[in-house]
Design a protein around this motif. Structure first.
Motif, short mmCIF file in Angstrom:
data_model
loop_
_atom_site.label_atom_id
_atom_site.label_comp_id
_atom_site.label_asym_id
_atom_site.label_seq_id
_atom_site.Cartn_x
_atom_site.Cartn_y
_atom_site.Cartn_z
N ASP A 206 1.13 -0.94 -0.39
CA ASP A 206 0.22 0.32 0.26
C ASP A 206 1.04 1.30 -0.31
N ALA A 207 0.35 2.28 -0.84
CA ALA A 207 1.18 3.34 -0.67
C ALA A 207 1.14 4.06 0.32
N GLY A 208 0.37 3.54 1.19
CA GLY A 208 0.34 5.16 2.61
C GLY A 208 0.63 4.96 3.65
N GLY A 209 0.85 3.93 4.79
CA GLY A 209 1.30 4.26 5.66
C GLY A 209 1.05 5.63 7.11
N GLU A 210 1.69 4.99 7.98
CA GLU A 210 1.81 6.46 8.53
C GLU A 210 2.91 5.79 9.65
N GLY A 211 3.68 6.82 9.16
CA GLY A 211 5.94 6.51 9.37
C GLY A 211 5.37 7.18 10.60
N HIS A 212 4.53 7.60 11.48
CA HIS A 212 5.05 7.96 13.04
C HIS A 212 5.02 6.64 13.96
N ARG A 213 4.80 5.71 13.19
CA ARG A 213 4.30 4.14 13.73
C ARG A 213 5.91 3.62 14.07
N SER A 214 6.58 4.54 13.25
CA SER A 214 7.94 3.39 13.32
C SER A 214 8.84 4.01 14.12
N PRO A 215 10.06 3.86 14.29
CA PRO A 215 11.12 4.30 14.60
C PRO A 215 12.33 4.51 13.52
N GLY A 216 12.72 5.75 13.83
CA GLY A 216 14.21 5.86 12.70
C GLY A 216 13.17 6.74 11.35
N ARG A 217 12.72 7.93 11.82
CA ARG A 217 12.50 8.63 10.87
C ARG A 217 12.46 9.66 10.80
#
Length: 309
Positions: A206-217
């Motif tokens: 999927d082209a979306g996603g919620e980057g705040h749910r991942s570390p290292g961003r």
């Protein structure tokens, strides 16, 4: 501190149970670990690293069954776990057990990031401890991740009661992070499990996603003291070049003289650290292909240069 003796894993597991921090080897980078359920111990990680508290942590467990005790897995999550665990893949899924991974470790989110590391000594510590262990990279926040025990000691060893020396990290870049939420699979952070490998298991991402749910961003991350320039074909005065491929720069500083992306990933943070110790005017990095594992390498280099935002 215990490192190479036979009881290192047992000592590390006892320290975790006592609410203390440890240095944990994984195949990706060394982590600064704590009991994921112990908010006080987790807070000590944030303090030692100087890490922003909005940045969630990855929970490490000994096996897939342990992962499903703290996270709700759908069919996509199970397929990915079966294909890539133990290994450098983190899955972000709805949290099942909020006590097993405290609110601070999850940055207050309703999801949890979890993985089963590929390093056998890490899994032994996790198995002996019996619970989830949060273990962000054992560097001070924003610095290059440590891929040797000594580098981990130099960065945050002061905060660790015990440590396991698992040798140089074989992968050298942090795990791939994939969201498996709402029936969709999204790539949140590239790593050595590549986009192409993921899609071979679950189909198009999927082209979306919620980057705040991942570390290292964070925009500026993995950065040495010297300024970093990337995709460089000519040097500025006083810069040290990290080359890639045959005949590019001094072989001593090359990420891979043969142009091997896996070698480049394994060398990346170590070369950045070594170059930084030379006190250059800057660190220049020659172009690296963006396909496959190159996506993760370029992501880390872009953040080291502060080019993402």
């Amino acid at each position: 501190m215990t490192d190479r003796d036979h009881g290192a894993e047992e000592a590390a597991a006892r320290a975790l149970a006592d609410g203390k921090l440890i240095l944990l080897p994984t195949e990706t980078v060394y982590g600064l670990g704590a009991d994921a359920s112990n908010a006080k111990a987790v807070a000590a990680i944030f303090e030692a690293k100087g890490r922003p508290r909005f940045n969630p942590l990855i929970s490490h467990v000994a096996d897939a069954a342990g992962a499903e005790r703290i996270a709700l897995f759908d069919d996509h999550a199970r397929k990915l776990a079966e294909a890539f665990w133990p290994g450098p893949l983190t899955l972000v899924a709805p949290v099942r057990d909020r006590q097993a991974v405290c609110d601070l470790a999850r940055a207050g989110l309703d999801s949890v990031a979890v993985r089963v590391p590929g390093h056998a000594r890490a899994r032994e510590v996790l198995d002996l401890f019996g619970g989830a262990v949060v273990a962000p990279s054992a560097n001070r926040s924003g610095r290059p991740s440590p891929t040797t025990f000594q580098d981990a000691m130099d960065e945050t060893g002061f905060a660790a009661a015990e440590g396991v020396d698992g040798g140089p990290c074989a992968v050298g870049v942090e795990s791939t992070v994939v969201s498996v939420l709402g029936g969709k699979v999204s790539l949140l952070r590239p790593g050595s499990v590549t986009r192409e490998e993921l899609e071979a298991v679950v189909g198009p991402l999927d082209a979306g996603g919620e980057g705040h749910r991942s570390p290292g961003r964070l925009t500026l991350h993995y950065a040495p003291d010297a300024p970093v320039r990337i995709n460089v074909t000519s040097l500025h005065k006083g810069e040290l070049l990290l080359g890639f491929g045959p005949g590019v720069g001094d072989a001593r500083w090359s990420l891979s003289p043969t142009g091997d992306l896996r070698e480049a990933a394994a060398n990346l943070f170590r070369r950045l650290r070594e170059a930084d110790r030379e006190k250059p005017a800057g660190i220049a990095v020659s172009p690296i292909p963006k396909a496959g594992l190159g996506e993760a390498i370029n992501d880390r280099l872009s953040r080291a240069a502060g080019h993402i935002g």
